[in-house]
Scaffold this motif. Structure first.
Motif, PDB file in Angstrom:
ATOM      1  N   SER A 190      39.366  46.663  47.052  1.00  0.00           N
ATOM      2  CA  SER A 190      39.691  45.766  45.945  1.00  0.00           C
ATOM      3  C   SER A 190      38.710  44.602  45.888  1.00  0.00           C
ATOM      4  CB  SER A 190      41.123  45.257  46.062  1.00  0.00           C
ATOM      5  OG  SER A 190      41.281  44.532  47.258  1.00  0.00           O
ATOM      6  N   GLN A 191      38.066  44.303  47.001  1.00  0.00           N
ATOM      7  CA  GLN A 191      37.080  43.230  47.033  1.00  0.00           C
ATOM      8  C   GLN A 191      35.958  43.482  46.023  1.00  0.00           C
ATOM      9  OE1 GLN A 191      37.309  40.371  48.559  1.00  0.00           O
ATOM     10  NE2 GLN A 191      35.349  39.678  47.801  1.00  0.00           N
ATOM     11  N   GLN A 192      35.659  44.771  45.759  1.00  0.00           N
ATOM     12  CA  GLN A 192      34.585  45.081  44.815  1.00  0.00           C
ATOM     13  C   GLN A 192      34.904  44.557  43.427  1.00  0.00           C
ATOM     14  OE1 GLN A 192      31.903  45.997  46.155  1.00  0.00           O
ATOM     15  NE2 GLN A 192      33.029  46.139  48.057  1.00  0.00           N
ATOM     16  N   MET A 193      36.188  44.614  43.024  1.00  0.00           N
ATOM     17  CA  MET A 193      36.565  44.075  41.720  1.00  0.00           C
ATOM     18  C   MET A 193      36.280  42.576  41.688  1.00  0.00           C
ATOM     19  SD  MET A 193      40.242  43.736  39.854  1.00  0.00           S
ATOM     20  CE  MET A 193      40.811  42.623  41.107  1.00  0.00           C
ATOM     21  N   TRP A 194      36.644  41.881  42.762  1.00  0.00           N
ATOM     22  CA  TRP A 194      36.421  40.445  42.805  1.00  0.00           C
ATOM     23  C   TRP A 194      34.934  40.124  42.798  1.00  0.00           C
ATOM     24  CZ3 TRP A 194      39.959  37.366  41.329  1.00  0.00           C
ATOM     25  CH2 TRP A 194      41.291  37.733  41.478  1.00  0.00           C
ATOM     26  N   GLU A 195      34.149  40.955  43.476  1.00  0.00           N
ATOM     27  CA  GLU A 195      32.705  40.727  43.470  1.00  0.00           C
ATOM     28  C   GLU A 195      32.146  40.886  42.065  1.00  0.00           C
ATOM     29  OE1 GLU A 195      30.712  43.071  46.412  1.00  0.00           O
ATOM     30  OE2 GLU A 195      31.925  42.232  48.024  1.00  0.00           O
TER      31      GLU A 195
END
Length: 152
Positions: free
Chosen positions: A66-71
């Motif tokens: 999910s960190q990829q969405m935030w990135e």
């Protein structure tokens, strides 16, 4: 014999890939940034957990960090929005309010920034799915955030 309900796309020695301990899965052994990694995650990161079935229906749902969405959202907010606001929106509003430049002159003034903005969007779009969504075949919060940014 039925295939496992999950597939992990990842490097076997990766700590992140091994986090799926306790569930039955098949594994596709790949390295980051390989064609297979990009096939399952737009930026080639690993791992991806593919859930093949939900409630008796075939779905092949891909769960990624999910960190990829935030990135992605952070990238849009940190680089895209400020460039558009400072290089296009504010100069257009200021020139319009002052009434000193014609529309044609305003367009000439912001043309370099518009070209940079197009290049930025082209880079972003290269990582999107053919359906036009950022992280798959369905809308996500990142899509809504990005759409807001693109149409400013």
């Amino acid at each position: 014999m039925m295939p496992p309900p999950f597939t992990v796309i990842g490097t076997p020695f990766s700590t992140f890939t091994r986090t799926y301990k306790g569930i039955t899965f098949s594994q596709v052994r790949v390295v980051p940034y390989s064609d297979t990694a990009y096939e399952h995650q737009p930026f080639g990161f690993l791992p991806t957990l593919v859930i093949h079935e939900l409630n008796g229906q075939k779905v092949d749902l891909k769960l990624r960090e999910s960190q990829q969405m935030w990135e992605f959202v952070s990238f849009i907010g940190a680089y895209g929005f400020p460039a558009l606001e400072k290089g296009v929106v504010k100069p257009c509003v200021a020139a319009t309010n002052q009434g000193t430049l014609s529309d044609a002159k305003i367009c000439c003034t912001i043309a370099p920034t518009i070209a940079q903005h197009h290049a930025f969007l082209n880079k972003i779009e290269m990582h999107m799915f053919p359906e036009g969504y950022i992280f798959g075949k369905k809308l996500s919060w990142a899509d809504f955030f990005s759409t807001h940014f693109w149409w400013i």
